[in-house]
Design a protein around this motif. Structure first.
Motif, PDB file in Angstrom:
ATOM      1  N   ALA A  53      69.472  42.185  28.220  1.00 25.35           N
ATOM      2  CA  ALA A  53      68.899  41.412  27.113  1.00 25.35           C
ATOM      3  C   ALA A  53      69.081  42.110  25.774  1.00 25.35           C
ATOM      4  CB  ALA A  53      67.420  41.151  27.384  1.00 25.35           C
ATOM      5  N   LYS A  54      68.874  43.414  25.743  1.00 24.34           N
ATOM      6  CA  LYS A  54      68.914  44.101  24.451  1.00 24.34           C
ATOM      7  C   LYS A  54      70.298  44.082  23.813  1.00 24.34           C
ATOM      8  CE  LYS A  54      69.299  48.768  26.454  1.00 24.34           C
ATOM      9  NZ  LYS A  54      68.628  50.085  26.548  1.00 24.34           N
ATOM     10  N   GLU A  55      71.353  43.970  24.599  1.00 30.60           N
ATOM     11  CA  GLU A  55      72.701  43.914  24.031  1.00 30.60           C
ATOM     12  C   GLU A  55      72.881  42.678  23.157  1.00 30.60           C
ATOM     13  OE1 GLU A  55      76.009  44.743  26.733  1.00 30.60           O
ATOM     14  OE2 GLU A  55      74.535  45.420  28.222  1.00 30.60           O
ATOM     15  N   ILE A  56      72.253  41.588  23.553  1.00 29.87           N
ATOM     16  CA  ILE A  56      72.350  40.343  22.796  1.00 29.87           C
ATOM     17  C   ILE A  56      71.248  40.247  21.745  1.00 29.87           C
ATOM     18  CG2 ILE A  56      72.333  37.826  22.939  1.00 29.87           C
ATOM     19  CD1 ILE A  56      74.779  39.156  24.233  1.00 29.87           C
ATOM     20  N   MET A  57      70.026  40.562  22.142  1.00 31.20           N
ATOM     21  CA  MET A  57      68.885  40.348  21.255  1.00 31.20           C
ATOM     22  C   MET A  57      68.876  41.306  20.071  1.00 31.20           C
ATOM     23  SD  MET A  57      67.756  37.693  22.511  1.00 31.20           S
ATOM     24  CE  MET A  57      66.517  37.523  21.225  1.00 31.20           C
ATOM     25  N   GLN A  58      69.401  42.507  20.244  1.00 24.43           N
ATOM     26  CA  GLN A  58      69.512  43.414  19.101  1.00 24.43           C
ATOM     27  C   GLN A  58      70.437  42.832  18.043  1.00 24.43           C
ATOM     28  OE1 GLN A  58      70.732  47.078  20.987  1.00 24.43           O
ATOM     29  NE2 GLN A  58      68.635  47.717  21.416  1.00 24.43           N
ATOM     30  N   GLU A  59      71.516  42.162  18.479  1.00 23.85           N
ATOM     31  CA  GLU A  59      72.444  41.541  17.537  1.00 23.85           C
ATOM     32  C   GLU A  59      71.786  40.349  16.838  1.00 23.85           C
ATOM     33  OE1 GLU A  59      76.125  40.922  15.509  1.00 23.85           O
ATOM     34  OE2 GLU A  59      75.220  42.634  16.522  1.00 23.85           O
ATOM     35  N   ILE A  60      71.088  39.509  17.589  1.00 20.02           N
ATOM     36  CA  ILE A  60      70.418  38.356  16.988  1.00 20.02           C
ATOM     37  C   ILE A  60      69.358  38.798  15.983  1.00 20.02           C
ATOM     38  CG2 ILE A  60      68.809  36.457  17.509  1.00 20.02           C
ATOM     39  CD1 ILE A  60      70.476  35.914  20.022  1.00 20.02           C
ATOM     40  N   THR A  61      68.649  39.873  16.305  1.00 20.14           N
ATOM     41  CA  THR A  61      67.578  40.348  15.429  1.00 20.14           C
ATOM     42  C   THR A  61      68.113  40.855  14.094  1.00 20.14           C
ATOM     43  OG1 THR A  61      66.266  40.903  17.386  1.00 20.14           O
ATOM     44  CG2 THR A  61      65.547  41.873  15.322  1.00 20.14           C
ATOM     45  N   LYS A  62      69.359  41.270  14.053  1.00 20.94           N
ATOM     46  CA  LYS A  62      69.974  41.711  12.795  1.00 20.94           C
ATOM     47  C   LYS A  62      70.057  40.584  11.771  1.00 20.94           C
ATOM     48  CE  LYS A  62      72.961  45.216  14.962  1.00 20.94           C
ATOM     49  NZ  LYS A  62      74.379  45.561  15.285  1.00 20.94           N
ATOM     50  N   TYR A  63      69.961  39.351  12.234  1.00 19.73           N
ATOM     51  CA  TYR A  63      70.067  38.189  11.352  1.00 19.73           C
ATOM     52  C   TYR A  63      68.743  37.424  11.268  1.00 19.73           C
ATOM     53  CZ  TYR A  63      75.000  39.243  11.906  1.00 19.73           C
ATOM     54  OH  TYR A  63      76.211  39.882  11.921  1.00 19.73           O
ATOM     55  N   THR A  64      67.666  38.080  11.675  1.00 21.17           N
ATOM     56  CA  THR A  64      66.356  37.433  11.759  1.00 21.17           C
ATOM     57  C   THR A  64      65.441  37.918  10.642  1.00 21.17           C
ATOM     58  OG1 THR A  64      66.549  37.163  14.159  1.00 21.17           O
ATOM     59  CG2 THR A  64      64.328  37.105  13.231  1.00 21.17           C
ATOM     60  N   ASP A  65      64.669  36.991  10.066  1.00 12.30           N
ATOM     61  CA  ASP A  65      63.686  37.329   9.029  1.00 12.30           C
ATOM     62  C   ASP A  65      62.290  37.525   9.605  1.00 12.30           C
ATOM     63  OD1 ASP A  65      65.325  36.830   6.433  1.00 12.30           O
ATOM     64  OD2 ASP A  65      65.665  35.031   7.637  1.00 12.30           O
TER      65      ASP A  65
ATOM     66  N   ASN B 170      66.231  44.060   7.754  1.00 15.51           N
ATOM     67  CA  ASN B 170      66.345  42.654   7.378  1.00 15.51           C
ATOM     68  C   ASN B 170      65.108  41.848   7.773  1.00 15.51           C
ATOM     69  OD1 ASN B 170      67.778  43.367  10.009  1.00 15.51           O
ATOM     70  ND2 ASN B 170      67.272  41.202  10.345  1.00 15.51           N
ATOM     71  N   VAL B 171      64.344  42.341   8.753  1.00 21.36           N
ATOM     72  CA  VAL B 171      63.139  41.640   9.214  1.00 21.36           C
ATOM     73  C   VAL B 171      62.022  41.853   8.197  1.00 21.36           C
ATOM     74  CG1 VAL B 171      61.372  41.505  11.013  1.00 21.36           C
ATOM     75  CG2 VAL B 171      63.778  41.822  11.643  1.00 21.36           C
ATOM     76  N   SER B 172      61.444  40.771   7.718  1.00 16.75           N
ATOM     77  CA  SER B 172      60.372  40.878   6.716  1.00 16.75           C
ATOM     78  C   SER B 172      58.987  40.871   7.332  1.00 16.75           C
ATOM     79  CB  SER B 172      60.483  39.736   5.702  1.00 16.75           C
ATOM     80  OG  SER B 172      60.354  38.472   6.343  1.00 16.75           O
ATOM     81  N   LYS B 173      58.864  40.239   8.499  1.00 17.20           N
ATOM     82  CA  LYS B 173      57.564  40.155   9.167  1.00 17.20           C
ATOM     83  C   LYS B 173      57.763  40.175  10.667  1.00 17.20           C
ATOM     84  CE  LYS B 173      56.288  36.699   5.650  1.00 17.20           C
ATOM     85  NZ  LYS B 173      55.615  37.540   4.663  1.00 17.20           N
ATOM     86  N   VAL B 174      56.813  40.814  11.361  1.00 16.78           N
ATOM     87  CA  VAL B 174      56.814  40.752  12.819  1.00 16.78           C
ATOM     88  C   VAL B 174      55.392  40.440  13.282  1.00 16.78           C
ATOM     89  CG1 VAL B 174      56.612  43.281  12.939  1.00 16.78           C
ATOM     90  CG2 VAL B 174      57.268  41.986  14.969  1.00 16.78           C
ATOM     91  N   ALA B 175      55.263  39.423  14.111  1.00 16.59           N
ATOM     92  CA  ALA B 175      53.969  39.017  14.664  1.00 16.59           C
ATOM     93  C   ALA B 175      53.998  39.223  16.172  1.00 16.59           C
ATOM     94  CB  ALA B 175      53.681  37.551  14.332  1.00 16.59           C
ATOM     95  N   VAL B 176      52.983  39.879  16.690  1.00 18.48           N
ATOM     96  CA  VAL B 176      52.907  40.195  18.117  1.00 18.48           C
ATOM     97  C   VAL B 176      51.631  39.597  18.691  1.00 18.48           C
ATOM     98  CG1 VAL B 176      52.732  42.046  19.827  1.00 18.48           C
ATOM     99  CG2 VAL B 176      54.262  42.304  17.861  1.00 18.48           C
ATOM    100  N   THR B 177      51.770  38.819  19.763  1.00 19.78           N
ATOM    101  CA  THR B 177      50.596  38.249  20.426  1.00 19.78           C
ATOM    102  C   THR B 177      49.916  39.296  21.285  1.00 19.78           C
ATOM    103  OG1 THR B 177      52.011  37.413  22.202  1.00 19.78           O
ATOM    104  CG2 THR B 177      51.494  35.900  20.400  1.00 19.78           C
ATOM    105  N   LEU B 178      48.596  39.208  21.356  1.00 22.68           N
ATOM    106  CA  LEU B 178      47.775  40.165  22.096  1.00 22.68           C
ATOM    107  C   LEU B 178      47.006  39.405  23.168  1.00 22.68           C
ATOM    108  CD1 LEU B 178      46.332  42.066  18.970  1.00 22.68           C
ATOM    109  CD2 LEU B 178      48.427  42.590  20.253  1.00 22.68           C
ATOM    110  N   ARG B 179      47.534  39.420  24.382  1.00 19.26           N
ATOM    111  CA  ARG B 179      46.907  38.697  25.479  1.00 19.26           C
ATOM    112  C   ARG B 179      46.296  39.680  26.475  1.00 19.26           C
ATOM    113  NH1 ARG B 179      47.461  33.580  27.613  1.00 19.26           N
ATOM    114  NH2 ARG B 179      49.365  33.118  26.425  1.00 19.26           N
ATOM    115  N   GLU B 180      45.017  39.500  26.756  1.00 14.75           N
ATOM    116  CA  GLU B 180      44.345  40.269  27.806  1.00 14.75           C
ATOM    117  C   GLU B 180      44.182  39.344  29.011  1.00 14.75           C
ATOM    118  OE1 GLU B 180      41.178  42.926  25.415  1.00 14.75           O
ATOM    119  OE2 GLU B 180      41.237  40.799  24.852  1.00 14.75           O
TER     120      GLU B 180
END
Length: 342
Positions: free
Chosen positions: A179-191, A235-245
Motif C-alpha cells: 500500500a505505501k508504494e502507491i499511497m505515498q505517491e498519491i499523498t504527494k498530490y494531496t492537500d 504539500n499537505v495543509s491539514k491532516v484529520a485523524v479519527t479516534l475510535r475506542e
C-alpha cells in the motif's frame, strides 16, 4: 459555488438480516455502497453540489445504481460505463464481542479494469474545485492504482483541492504491491489527509507508536503522528485523524483530531452505544470534514461538524448517512438527548 467530485468504486452491498451470521437464513439485504459514493451522498444531503465518478457495467444493475445516486441528488453525468461487472461486498453485522465481517468480491469489476487513458480529465474536472479520493480504489488493481495517481496529478495541474482518505484495507492489496508504494505517491498530490492511526502506519509507513487496540487513546501521540505526516509531506495543509475506542461491536467511543501545522485540536468525545451500523462511519466523517472546511471559518468547527455527522451515521442502517446539516448541527451544539421531535 463550484462542485466537489468524488472518485472510486461503488458496490452492491449484500448484508445478512439483523445480526445473523452468513447464510443463517437464505436472505440478504441488497443496497449499494462504497467509500467515495458514500461521501458524495452525504454531501448531497448537506445540499452541497457534488458529482460522482466511477466506472459501472452497462447493464440493469448499473442503471439501478445510478438511479439510486440520483435519488439523493448526486450528479451522475460523469459516470463511465465499461466492461466487467459491479463489485460486491458481503456484510455480516457483529454484536457485543463478535466483530462485524466483510468479504469482498471485486475482481474483474468495471472499476478494477479501468486504466490510464480511459477518462477525459478535462471534461471530468470542469466546474470542480475539490476532488476526493480514497486508498480503496488503488488497492483493487494495478490499473486502478495507476488511474488514481493520474487523477490526483491531473487535479493538481488544475489547482483543484485534493482530499484523500487513506482507508487501508489489508484484504484488498493483493496484486504484489504494498500500500505505501502507491499511497505515498498519491499523498504527494494531496492537500487534506483523512485517516486513522492504522492508515498512517500501513499506508504511509509512519512509525509512531500509536494503537487503540487496548481501547485507550493517548492524544499526545496523535499530535506527534500528525505533525510527522505534515513534516514528511509539506504539500499537505491539514491532516484529520479519527479516534475510535472499540469497546465492543455495539459500543464505541468516538472523536477526532486535526492538525494544520499551526494548531492541533481534539474534538469533543461521544460514547456511541447500541450501534446500528458502523460501516460507512469513516466516509460520513470525511464528508462532514469536506463540508465543514468549505463552510465554517475555522478548522475546529469543521472537525466538530465531521465528528457529529459520523456519530449520527452509527444509528443508520446502510452505507449512506441520511442526515441533514440541521440534524448534525443540533448534535454538534450539544443536543444529543434523542428525544422525540414533535
Amino acid at each position: 459555488m463550484k462542485k466537489v467530485l468524488t472518485f472510486g468504486e461503488i458496490m452492491l452491498r449484500l448484508k445478512t438480516k439483523g445480526n445473523e451470521r452468513f447464510f443463517q437464513s437464505p436472505e440478504f439485504e441488497a443496497t449499494f455502497g462504497g467509500g467515495e459514493a458514500n461521501v458524495a451522498v452525504s454531501l448531497a444531503n448537506f445540499k452541497m453540489p457534488v458529482e460522482y465518478l466511477t466506472v459501472l457495467p452497462d447493464n440493469t444493475i448499473g442503471d439501478e445504481c445510478i438511479a439510486e445516486l440520483r435519488r439523493f441528488g448526486v450528479g451522475t453525468d460523469r459516470i463511465q460505463r465499461g466492461e466487467g461487472r459491479m463489485g460486491i461486498y458481503f456484510l455480516e453485522t457483529g454484536a457485543n464481542q463478535r466483530p462485524s465481517k466483510v468479504i469482498y468480491d471485486r475482481a474483474g469489476s468495471s472499476m478494477a479494469c479501468a486504466k490510464v487513458g480511459d477518462i477525459d480529465w478535462t471534461s471530468v474536472f470542469e466546474d470542480i474545485d475539490w476532488f476526493h479520493i480514497t486508498g480503496i480504489t488503488p488497492a483493487i488493481s494495478k490499473s486502478a492504482a495507476e488511474l488514481s495517481i493520474e487523477a490526483v496529478k491531473e487535479a493538481k495541474k488544475r489547482g483543484i483541492t485534493v482530499s484523500c482518505d487513506l482507508n487501508f484495507r489489508k484484504n484488498l492489496w493483493k496484486y504484489g504491491v504494498e500500500a505505501k508504494e502507491i499511497m505515498q505517491e498519491i499523498t504527494k498530490y494531496t492537500d487534506v489527509v483523512i485517516a486513522n492511526e492504522e492508515d498512517c502506519q500501513k499506508s504511509l509507513g509512519l512509525s509512531i507508536d500509536v494503537s487503540v487496540e487496548d481501547g485507550v487513546l493517548d492524544t499526545d501521540k496523535y499530535e506527534k503522528l500528525t505533525s510527522k505526516l505534515l513534516a514528511e509531506y509539506p504539500n499537505v495543509s491539514k491532516v484529520a485523524v479519527t479516534l475510535r475506542e472499540s469497546h465492543s461491536a455495539d459500543h464505541n467511543g468516538w472523536g477526532a483530531c486535526i492538525n494544520n501545522g499551526s494548531i492541533f485540536y481534539v474534538s469533543k468525545h461521544y460514547e456511541i452505544c447500541d450501534i446500528v451500523d458502523r460501516v460507512g462511519g469513516g466516509d460520513s466523517f470525511g464528508a462532514g470534514l469536506i463540508y465543514g472546511l468549505r463552510t465554517y471559518e475555522n478548522d475546529p468547527d469543521a472537525l466538530e461538524f465531521a465528528v457529529a455527522a459520523s456519530c449520527l451515521k452509527h444509528s443508520i442502517p446502510g452505507d449512506f448517512n441520511r442526515v441533514s446539516v440541521k440534524e448534525v448541527e443540533t448534535l454538534m451544539n450539544g443536543d444529543g438527548s434523542g428525544r422525540v421531535q414533535r
